[in-house]
Design an enzyme around this catalytic site. Structure first.
Site, short mmCIF file in Angstrom:
data_model
loop_
_atom_site.label_atom_id
_atom_site.label_comp_id
_atom_site.label_asym_id
_atom_site.label_seq_id
_atom_site.Cartn_x
_atom_site.Cartn_y
_atom_site.Cartn_z
N GLU A 157 17.40 2.92 -13.71
CA GLU A 157 18.47 3.90 -13.50
C GLU A 157 18.81 4.65 -14.79
O GLU A 157 19.97 4.84 -15.13
CB GLU A 157 19.71 3.22 -12.91
CG GLU A 157 19.48 2.69 -11.51
CD GLU A 157 20.72 2.06 -10.90
OE1 GLU A 157 20.96 2.27 -9.70
OE2 GLU A 157 21.46 1.35 -11.62
N GLU A 233 16.50 0.42 -4.14
CA GLU A 233 17.70 -0.39 -3.94
C GLU A 233 18.46 0.14 -2.73
O GLU A 233 19.15 1.16 -2.82
CB GLU A 233 18.61 -0.36 -5.17
CG GLU A 233 18.03 -1.04 -6.39
CD GLU A 233 19.02 -1.09 -7.56
OE1 GLU A 233 20.23 -0.85 -7.34
OE2 GLU A 233 18.58 -1.37 -8.69
#
Length: 588
Positions: A157, A233
């Site tokens: 991320e 995710e």
């Protein structure tokens, strides 16, 4: 071999759809891994994903640990034996609601490390040293070497943090140079600034979200038209902070969102399939304001995550809802869920022995105190987490003025000449009013406790301790600091008795008689805040403000016969100290 194309994934020339679930080896015990992996198989998954937390494996510079719950290779072997493919996300940063996002605390004390997660030469040198140790352990487990690891992540991320594209390219080059030859990927939110800041040309980009799969995949396709749709995710639950409400997600709503991903042709990784536990001091923290860093929010000990496989490894209503969805999109029929181990009967354990922390400070902190004009940080004192007793004197006599702290991380008990006068918190009260010095001088003591370091966003690099203490507008100087590291093994050699009288934290001890290894849920009604150890293993933190009310006790910790329970209470224990064993979790 494993191949990525715009149409999807293939393995040995045959199309394969990744139905993956996140299960972190460091949030359960090795004896439990086969059971947890079996539950993933029973849900209908064909793959498992895990992060690799750098700080777990290199607790001090150049000192490495790959044993016990840090035995990464044993875990990867177990995933293969369970018949699962594997995805590995090998740091240096992982987020994961984990202490400091997986970055070692000692980076914050290294004068050559000037910045994190960028092309800072000092930081990159430490990453390269770490990769020299880590990656040779991962390479043999790749599918290209006869193992089951299909893909590895470059960084996690990154679009939520920075824009140093050269840093991401450098990490990919480091991995390739050390034998990683499976596809590499990044994972970010689906918004354009996340993807443009966090992806790497030539490597797969994936997206993270909890709903609206169609929109997310459209945004991904607009920026990365050659990448197949994958949700790395799928947030099917969420985590909790101390003092907030327990977060749950309706199973039917989560199942509908999963079905939308798969109906759109996407690959998926459930985050989390099984959450587990933030044992010891490994729970991280967040800041509610990503710009100012205000509103510090530490994560609770449980990482149950409202996942389909709960903290104990049991299947939930969400598990069955997901199993039904996955069955519609998979060819094979999954096995049945595995039974749970025995559960300790409900009961009570009296903690009849005690010793005051201040009475054993010389045992717990045997080195001479560290002196400094300003209070040294935890990092400067060389400890990851625990307590530091800071002391100085205030000249007098002087009339009552407020005693205030700046840069408190994260909680301090304040004493004046050994007498408790207040408790200060990072996001609470920051001063003790009306502190007077009657004589020529008074001793001011602050016992500072650390909570988790921020694991996400601009608050990364969270240092612990106190920056400055003032009496009225005047800075106090001439500090002595004594560190007490906590979080792993029980402090040894304590002179147990009934020494709980007087101010300050107190250790309490009792013994549980068990028929044999069994799971348990330990509750501390009437207690304030502190830590629990079972047979020398730290279960984690407890705190009366909740939402979590029970700590999970994994069966491998217990043995037939006598088992030691130690509690360090920082505030105030009940009049008759005891813990309760309950037959179910209470997460709020």
């Amino acid at each position: 071999m494993f191949h990525v194309s715009p149409e999807g994934f293939s393995l040995d020339g045959r199309p394969v759809r990744l139905l993956s679930g996140a299960l972190h080896y460091f949030r359960s015990l090795p004896e439990q891994w086969p059971h947890r992996l079996g539950q993933l198989r029973a849900m209908g998954l064909n793959c498992v994903e895990t992060y690799v937390p750098w700080n777990l494996h290199e607790p001090r510079p150049g000192t490495y640990d790959f044993t016990g719950m840090a035995d990464l290779e044993r875990f990867l072997t177990a995933t293969r034996e369970a018949g699962l493919h594997a995805i590995v996300r090998p740091s240096p940063y992982i987020c994961a609601e984990w202490e400091n996002g997986g970055l070692p605390w000692w980076l914050l004390a290294d004068p050559e490390v000037r910045a994190l997660r960028c092309q800072d030469p000092g930081y990159l040198a430490r990453v390269e040293r770490w990769f020299d140790v880590l990656l040779p352990r991962l390479v043999p487990h790749q599918v290209t070497h006869g193992g089951n690891v299909l893909m590895m992540q470059i960084e996690n991320e990154y679009g939520s943090y920075g824009t140093d594209a050269g840093y991401l390219r450098h990490l990919a080059e480091l991995m390739r140079a050390r034998g990683v030859d499976v596809p590499l990927f990044t994972s970010d939110g689906p918004e354009d600034f996340f993807l443009t800041g966090g992806s790497v040309p030539g490597h797969l980009a994936t997206v993270n979200f909890g709903s609206r799969a169609g929109e997310a995949f459209e945004r991904l396709a607009a920026l990365r038209p050659d990448d197949p749709p994958m949700c790395m995710e799928f947030w099917c639950g969420w985590f909790d902070h101390w003092g907030d409400d327990h977060v749950v997600r309706d199973p039917a709503d989560a199942a509908d969102a999963l079905d939308e991903i798969l109906t759109a042709g996407g690959q998926v990784n459930l985050y989390m399939a099984h959450g587990g536990t933030n044992f010891a001091t490994w729970a991280g923290a967040n800041t509610k304001d990503p710009v100012t860093g205000e509103r510090y929010a530490p994560t609770v000990t449980s990482y149950d995550y409202d996942a389909p496989v709960d903290e104990r490894g049991g299947v939930t209503e969400k598990f069955h809802a997901f199993r039904a969805v996955l069955a519609r999109h998979a060819d094979a029929t999954p096995p049945e869920p595995l039974p749970l181990p025995p559960l300790l009967p409900a009961g009570r354990v009296d903690l009849t022995e005690s010793v005051r922390l201040f009475d054993v400070l010389d045992r717990l902190s045997p080195a001479p105190p560290v002196h400094g004009a300003e209070p040294p940080s935890f990092e400067e004192l060389g400890i990851a987490h625990g307590l530091v007793l800071y002391e100085t004197t205030v000249p007098g006599p002087r009339g009552p003025y407020p005693l205030s702290v700046q840069g408190l991380a994260d909680r301090a008990h304040v004493y004046l000449d050994g007498r408790p006068v207040g408790v200060l918190e990072r996001d609470g009260e920051q001063q003790v009013p009306d502190v007077a010095v009657a004589g020529a001088a008074a001793r001011v003591s602050l016992l500072v406790e650390s909570m988790g370091r921020v694991n996400y966003g601009t608050g990364l690099g969270d240092r612990k301790g106190v920056r400055r203490v003032l009496h009225t507008q005047q800075s106090l100087h001439g500090w002595r600091a004594r560190p007490v590291e906590l979080g792993h093994g029980t402090p040894e050699g304590l002179p147990w008795g009934t020494g709980g009288e007087g101010p300050g934290p107190v250790f309490h001890r009792g013994h549980l008689e068990a028929a044999g290894p069994a799971d348990g849920y330990l509750a501390l009604p009437g207690w304030g805040k502190g830590y629990v150890w079972v047979n020398g293993f730290c279960l984690g933190r407890y705190w009366e403000r909740g939402p979590q009310r029970t700590l999970y006790v994994p069966w491998p910790l217990l043995r037939a016969g006598r088992n030691e329970i130690v509690v360090l209470e920082l505030d105030a224990a009940p009049e008759r100290p005891a813990v309760e064993l309950r037959d179910s979790a209470d997460l709020g």
